[in-house]
Design a protein around this motif. Structure first.
Motif, PDB file in Angstrom:
ATOM      1  N   PRO A 149      67.245  21.968  48.957  1.00 14.63           N
ATOM      2  CA  PRO A 149      67.195  23.295  48.334  1.00 14.63           C
ATOM      3  C   PRO A 149      65.792  23.883  48.269  1.00 14.63           C
ATOM      4  O   PRO A 149      65.604  25.081  48.539  1.00 14.63           O
ATOM      5  CB  PRO A 149      67.773  23.054  46.935  1.00 14.63           C
ATOM      6  N   ALA A 150      64.789  23.072  47.918  1.00 10.82           N
ATOM      7  CA  ALA A 150      63.423  23.581  47.828  1.00 10.82           C
ATOM      8  C   ALA A 150      62.877  23.958  49.205  1.00 10.82           C
ATOM      9  O   ALA A 150      62.292  25.027  49.394  1.00 10.82           O
ATOM     10  CB  ALA A 150      62.524  22.548  47.162  1.00 10.82           C
ATOM     11  N   GLY A 151      63.070  23.065  50.183  1.00 11.54           N
ATOM     12  CA  GLY A 151      62.546  23.323  51.521  1.00 11.54           C
ATOM     13  C   GLY A 151      63.196  24.510  52.193  1.00 11.54           C
ATOM     14  O   GLY A 151      62.525  25.333  52.812  1.00 11.54           O
ATOM     15  N   ILE A 196      55.503  20.487  51.145  1.00  7.77           N
ATOM     16  CA  ILE A 196      56.106  19.165  50.997  1.00  7.77           C
ATOM     17  C   ILE A 196      57.285  19.302  50.046  1.00  7.77           C
ATOM     18  O   ILE A 196      57.111  19.567  48.853  1.00  7.77           O
ATOM     19  CB  ILE A 196      55.092  18.149  50.451  1.00  7.77           C
ATOM     20  N   ALA A 197      58.478  19.163  50.585  1.00 11.93           N
ATOM     21  CA  ALA A 197      59.705  19.278  49.785  1.00 11.93           C
ATOM     22  C   ALA A 197      60.603  18.088  50.101  1.00 11.93           C
ATOM     23  O   ALA A 197      61.763  18.237  50.482  1.00 11.93           O
ATOM     24  CB  ALA A 197      60.411  20.595  50.082  1.00 11.93           C
ATOM     25  N   THR A 198      60.036  16.906  49.940  1.00 10.76           N
ATOM     26  CA  THR A 198      60.700  15.672  50.363  1.00 10.76           C
ATOM     27  C   THR A 198      61.638  15.099  49.306  1.00 10.76           C
ATOM     28  O   THR A 198      62.286  14.075  49.537  1.00 10.76           O
ATOM     29  CB  THR A 198      59.643  14.625  50.740  1.00 10.76           C
ATOM     30  N   GLY A 199      61.704  15.719  48.135  1.00 12.04           N
ATOM     31  CA  GLY A 199      62.667  15.299  47.127  1.00 12.04           C
ATOM     32  C   GLY A 199      62.225  14.072  46.348  1.00 12.04           C
ATOM     33  O   GLY A 199      61.034  13.865  46.082  1.00 12.04           O
ATOM     34  N   VAL A 217      53.795  22.148  47.346  1.00 11.71           N
ATOM     35  CA  VAL A 217      54.819  21.172  46.987  1.00 11.71           C
ATOM     36  C   VAL A 217      55.899  21.895  46.189  1.00 11.71           C
ATOM     37  O   VAL A 217      55.612  22.849  45.459  1.00 11.71           O
ATOM     38  CB  VAL A 217      54.201  20.008  46.180  1.00 11.71           C
ATOM     39  N   ALA A 218      57.162  21.483  46.364  1.00 15.21           N
ATOM     40  CA  ALA A 218      58.252  22.163  45.670  1.00 15.21           C
ATOM     41  C   ALA A 218      59.431  21.217  45.504  1.00 15.21           C
ATOM     42  O   ALA A 218      59.613  20.283  46.285  1.00 15.21           O
ATOM     43  CB  ALA A 218      58.684  23.417  46.440  1.00 15.21           C
ATOM     44  N   GLY A 219      60.242  21.482  44.488  1.00 17.07           N
ATOM     45  CA  GLY A 219      61.429  20.672  44.254  1.00 17.07           C
ATOM     46  C   GLY A 219      61.083  19.353  43.574  1.00 17.07           C
ATOM     47  O   GLY A 219      60.071  19.233  42.878  1.00 17.07           O
ATOM     48  N   GLU A 276      52.520  28.430  62.095  1.00 17.26           N
ATOM     49  CA  GLU A 276      51.898  29.009  60.904  1.00 17.26           C
ATOM     50  C   GLU A 276      52.269  28.210  59.663  1.00 17.26           C
ATOM     51  O   GLU A 276      51.420  27.915  58.821  1.00 17.26           O
ATOM     52  CB  GLU A 276      52.340  30.468  60.727  1.00 17.26           C
ATOM     53  N   ALA A 277      53.544  27.898  59.526  1.00 18.17           N
ATOM     54  CA  ALA A 277      54.010  27.178  58.343  1.00 18.17           C
ATOM     55  C   ALA A 277      55.005  26.101  58.750  1.00 18.17           C
ATOM     56  O   ALA A 277      55.896  26.347  59.560  1.00 18.17           O
ATOM     57  CB  ALA A 277      54.659  28.132  57.352  1.00 18.17           C
ATOM     58  N   VAL A 278      54.833  24.926  58.175  1.00 18.43           N
ATOM     59  CA  VAL A 278      55.767  23.824  58.383  1.00 18.43           C
ATOM     60  C   VAL A 278      56.257  23.364  57.025  1.00 18.43           C
ATOM     61  O   VAL A 278      55.462  23.116  56.106  1.00 18.43           O
ATOM     62  CB  VAL A 278      55.122  22.646  59.140  1.00 18.43           C
ATOM     63  N   VAL A 279      57.564  23.267  56.896  1.00 18.69           N
ATOM     64  CA  VAL A 279      58.183  22.791  55.660  1.00 18.69           C
ATOM     65  C   VAL A 279      58.794  21.423  55.934  1.00 18.69           C
ATOM     66  O   VAL A 279      59.606  21.279  56.858  1.00 18.69           O
ATOM     67  CB  VAL A 279      59.264  23.764  55.147  1.00 18.69           C
TER      68      VAL A 279
END
Length: 368
Positions: free
Chosen positions: A13-15, A117-120, A297-299, A5-8
């Motif tokens: 910290p964001a992921g 997408i929380a790849t920094g 997208v985060a972080g 359902e969801a892939v991070v």
């Protein structure tokens, strides 16, 4: 093909926050990271956070990281480590290179309904004569060596850049037993918080503003031996005759960060150049959703800020995903997101945060 359902992507910290917020509301979440341990930058941050209690004041980053890992386990987040997302393609398909052991790898294709997408971010480099010599490295690399691997990067260190990273890492290198001979800043004023600058000045480390590095001297076999620095004029150009030489074995560069947004661009998400947030980054709305539906997208990959901001943006994305998948009513989700946004706005107060607040508002307005 594996389906989730969801892939991070990215277990910093964001992921971690995004995965936890979605999983705690019963979403099926897979979290992948290229490192051998989840937590990202948090496990480098041995200093205490400061600010208000809402922003985890007085708690060390490493302790926050431990709490998040416990929560991820509690809520059943599936975590793949030593696993690299090599591609992000249409219809939200992720190409993954997964390590089976030290020698063998396998390739997987994962189809996800929602992706975060929380790849920094990655460190910026500075090109100067001798900058490729052994002993010249990013401040983040030095921090990783000292705080994660317990290896001192050098004995006599010159730090380039007086932003928060340069100041904090300088202090942590002192704690690890290195001698920091000075911090250079090309601008006429320091770039980071005064509280961080005061700590290293009290420890005897000078901060030289309007000063830059022009050369690293040494050889490929033995590495750095000297650093040549120079005062700069109002146009940021070295002033001839103002050179000074430091005997050092390590030069660390804290010249800022830039978002890692290649996966977003690969998938066709619209990007823009926002200098206040590090450069090119994906546009997103208040749910942290990009211009491609279902991709969030985060972080730092959404704009370089503080670890606390990354935590909150991850929460926003996770709640929004749970809402979109039908695991939380829109009214409840709206209330939670408003609380998070209030905390985020609080993080962007003051002279250092105003430009980032304006930049984020511009991103959301442009998205609309």
């Amino acid at each position: 093909m594996i389906k989730r359902e969801a892939v991070v992507i990215g277990a910093g910290p964001a992921g971690l926050s995004a995965a936890i917020e979605a999983a705690k509301r019963d979403a099926d979440v897979l979290l992948i990271d290229e490192s051998l341990k989840a937590g990202g930058q948090l496990f480098k941050q041995i200093h205490k956070f400061f600010g208000s209690s809402a922003h985890r004041s007085g708690i060390r980053g490493i302790d926050i990281g431990k709490e998040l890992l416990e929560e991820a386990k509690k809520y059943g987040v599936e975590i793949w480590l030593n696993c690299v997302a090599t591609g992000l393609f249409k219809e939200k398909k992720i190409a993954v290179e997964k390590s089976l052991d030290n020698q063998n790898k396998t390739a997987e294709i994962i189809k996800a309904e929602k992706i975060v997408i929380a790849t920094g971010a990655s460190e910026n480099a500075i090109a100067f004569e001798g900058w490729t010599l052994p002993g010249v490295m990013g401040a983040g690399a030095a921090q990783t060596m000292a705080n994660i691997h317990n290896v001192l990067p050098g004995e006599k260190i010159l730090m380039i850049g007086s932003g928060n990273v340069g100041l904090i890492v300088s202090y942590q290198l002192l704690q690890a037993g290195a001698e920091v001979v000075g911090v250079l800043e090309a601008a006429p004023e320091i770039g980071g918080y005064g509280v961080h600058a005061a700590k290293i000045v009290r420890a005897g480390v000078p901060i030289h503003t309007s000063t830059t590095i022009v050369e690293a001297r040494g050889d490929e076999k033995n590495g750095v031996k000297e650093a040549v620095v120079c005062d700069v004029d109002d146009c940021w150009q070295p002033i001839k005759g103002q050179e000074k030489i430091y005997e050092v074995d390590t030069i660390t560069i804290a010249a800022g960060l830039k978002p890692l947004m290649e996966l977003a661009r690969m998938h066709g998400c619209r990007c823009d150049f926002i200098p206040q947030l590090g450069g090119w980054l994906p546009l997103h709305d208040k749910n942290m959703e990009t211009t491609y539906p279902g991709i969030y997208v985060a972080g730092d990959s959404a704009g370089v800020e503080e670890a606390n901001t990354a935590l909150e943006e991850g929460r926003l994305a996770g709640v929004a995903i749970a809402e979109s998948l039908g695991y939380i009513h829109s009214n409840k989700a709206s209330s939670i997101k408003n609380e998070i946004w209030n905390r985020v706005d609080g993080l962007r107060l003051g002279p250092f945060g105003e430009s980032r607040l304006e930049a984020k508002e511009k991103i959301i307005k442009t998205f609309q």
